[in-house]
Design an enzyme around this catalytic site. Structure first.
Site, PDB file in Angstrom:
ATOM      1  N   LYS A   1      26.387   2.802 -40.247  1.00  0.00           N
ATOM      2  CA  LYS A   1      27.753   3.143 -39.829  1.00  0.00           C
ATOM      3  C   LYS A   1      28.629   1.907 -39.630  1.00  0.00           C
ATOM      4  CE  LYS A   1      25.462   5.535 -36.836  1.00  0.00           C
ATOM      5  NZ  LYS A   1      24.291   5.946 -37.639  1.00  0.00           N
TER       6      LYS A   1
ATOM      7  N   VAL B   1      26.548  10.458 -40.837  1.00  0.00           N
ATOM      8  CA  VAL B   1      26.728  11.527 -39.844  1.00  0.00           C
ATOM      9  C   VAL B   1      25.835  12.704 -40.230  1.00  0.00           C
ATOM     10  CG1 VAL B   1      28.338  13.097 -38.715  1.00  0.00           C
ATOM     11  CG2 VAL B   1      29.144  10.861 -39.496  1.00  0.00           C
TER      12      VAL B   1
ATOM     13  N   ASP C   1      26.313   5.181 -31.006  1.00  0.00           N
ATOM     14  CA  ASP C   1      26.000   5.873 -32.252  1.00  0.00           C
ATOM     15  C   ASP C   1      26.879   7.113 -32.422  1.00  0.00           C
ATOM     16  OD1 ASP C   1      24.232   6.399 -34.628  1.00  0.00           O
ATOM     17  OD2 ASP C   1      23.740   8.173 -33.453  1.00  0.00           O
TER      18      ASP C   1
ATOM     19  N   LYS D   1      29.940   7.849 -35.138  1.00  0.00           N
ATOM     20  CA  LYS D   1      29.931   9.027 -36.008  1.00  0.00           C
ATOM     21  C   LYS D   1      31.254   9.788 -35.915  1.00  0.00           C
ATOM     22  CE  LYS D   1      24.925   9.670 -36.027  1.00  0.00           C
ATOM     23  NZ  LYS D   1      23.774  10.420 -35.493  1.00  0.00           N
TER      24      LYS D   1
ATOM     25  N   GLY E   1      15.845  11.404 -38.233  1.00  0.00           N
ATOM     26  CA  GLY E   1      14.516  11.319 -38.846  1.00  0.00           C
ATOM     27  C   GLY E   1      14.588  10.646 -40.197  1.00  0.00           C
TER      28      GLY E   1
END
Length: 364
Positions: free
Chosen positions: A128, A158, A227, A231, A345
């Protein structure tokens, strides 16, 4: 390629789709980069042929690697990682089209996107950093898409593999306009709070989240709320708004002094927070609620922080590492578009990056 078949009745022309060949350089061999390598090796797609032209980690780089001995060759490589030299060579590489995959999370790498894109090298990344730097740099990168010079894709910034960015872009391209976005966009946060609900210590949860690839390489990027803030900044900019990071107020899950520690010191200090988070979980339970880290974007403003939500609500019901994003638009104003699924993940993130590579190859 066309094949002409002669028959007694008539000539029938059958068109076979030609195989698209695309070269890929992968920067970063950690959780996502390593998983992406496996998925590329196991890819069974008759229309796309992906050739790995290079691979690097923070220390070494190898070119035209032996796929059967990637990591051994990388460890033994005498060529040290130098981002200016790597991107210079990629720009001069004759074997194009080429996609540069940035799976490093490094600001040094993000600074080279403009050079790559301006020279016709496609870029895709789950990082990002570039899209949340200053508005001017973000817009310069986006403009390469519209000018047709090279593709810049960042779907996995995102929602990991969820089609969040693409959905918003399609809505806008069709003439619609986004009025509000809200929800949970951090699978890491869902994992943390669901594990807290089970009685697991906060410190153990964070260590496991990092080991399983649910968190950022430095979990403090998640725990700070940074984070999620990044996003939502990306979502807002994708909607066409000009917003800088310092305009967003963010609530952190850990004290400010934890950000001054080394990563090792940080993990050693984490158990000091176990009792506090047990108390927060007890409060939520007594009110029949769940702790969630929620973001919202409306009227040009982004808000990010902790909320106690009803247990039986859509956000309260989230499991695993699921994200839930609601998108309200001019057309979808009474009932939103809802995007839900695993939002963290290495497997789903790498799959999203691979999807970007394949889409780039199809558009060439």
């Amino acid at each position: 390629m066309s094949v002409l078949i002669h028959t007694s009745r008539k000539n029938i022309r059958i068109t076979k789709k030609s195989v698209k060949h695309i070269n890929v350089f992968i920067a970063g061999t950690g959780a996502v980069g390593g998983e992406l390598l496996k998925q590329i090796q196991n890819l069974n797609n008759s229309q796309v042929n992906i050739r790995l032209t290079g691979l690097c980690n923070s220390k070494n780089v190898i070119w035209n690697p032996n796929v059967s001995a990637l990591y051994a060759d990388l460890l033994l490589s005498n060529t040290k990682t130098n981002w200016a030299e790597i991107t210079d060579r990629i720009v001069k590489e004759k074997e194009k089209p080429l996609v540069f995959v940035d799976a490093t999370g490094s600001s040094d790498v993000a600074k080279h996107y403009k050079k790559l894109l301006s020279n016709g090298v496609h870029v895709t990344t789950p990082s990002k950093i570039a899209n949340t730097s200053d508005q001017k740099y973000y817009q310069e990168l986006i403009d390469f898409n519209t000018r047709g010079i090279a593709s810049y894709k960042f779907e996995t910034t995102v929602g990991a593999g969820l089609p969040v960015i693409k959905t918003i872009q399609n809505l806008i391209n069709s003439g619609d306009s986004v009025t509000e976005i809200s929800g949970v966009v951090s699978g890491t946060m869902i994992y943390i709070f669901n594990q807290l609900q089970k009685g697991t210590d906060f410190s153990k949860i964070i260590k496991t989240a990092k080991e399983e690839g649910y968190s950022e390489p430095d979990p403090r990027d998640d725990l700070s709320g940074e984070d999620v803030a990044r996003k939502f900044l990306i979502l807002a900019r994708t909607c066409g708004w000009e917003i800088e990071r310092d305009q967003i107020e963010v609530q952190s899950l850990i004290p400010d002094e934890y950000f001054n520690l080394t990563k090792e010191e940080f993990f050693e200090a984490l158990p000091q927070l176990n009792q506090y988070w047990k108390q927060q979980q007890a409060i939520a339970l007594s009110e029949n609620k769940r702790i969630r880290y929620v973001g919202s974007f409306k009227d040009g403003q982004i808000k990010v922080g902790i909320q106690f939500v009803p247990t039986d609500s859509p956000l309260g019901s989230l499991k695993g590492t699921d994200n839930l994003i609601q998108v309200f638009t001019r057309y979808y104003n009474s009932s939103p578009i809802v995007i839900q699924g695993p939002g963290a993940g290495k497997t789903v993130t790498a799959a999203g990056v691979l999807s970007d590579i394949i889409e780039i190859s199809r558009n060439i």
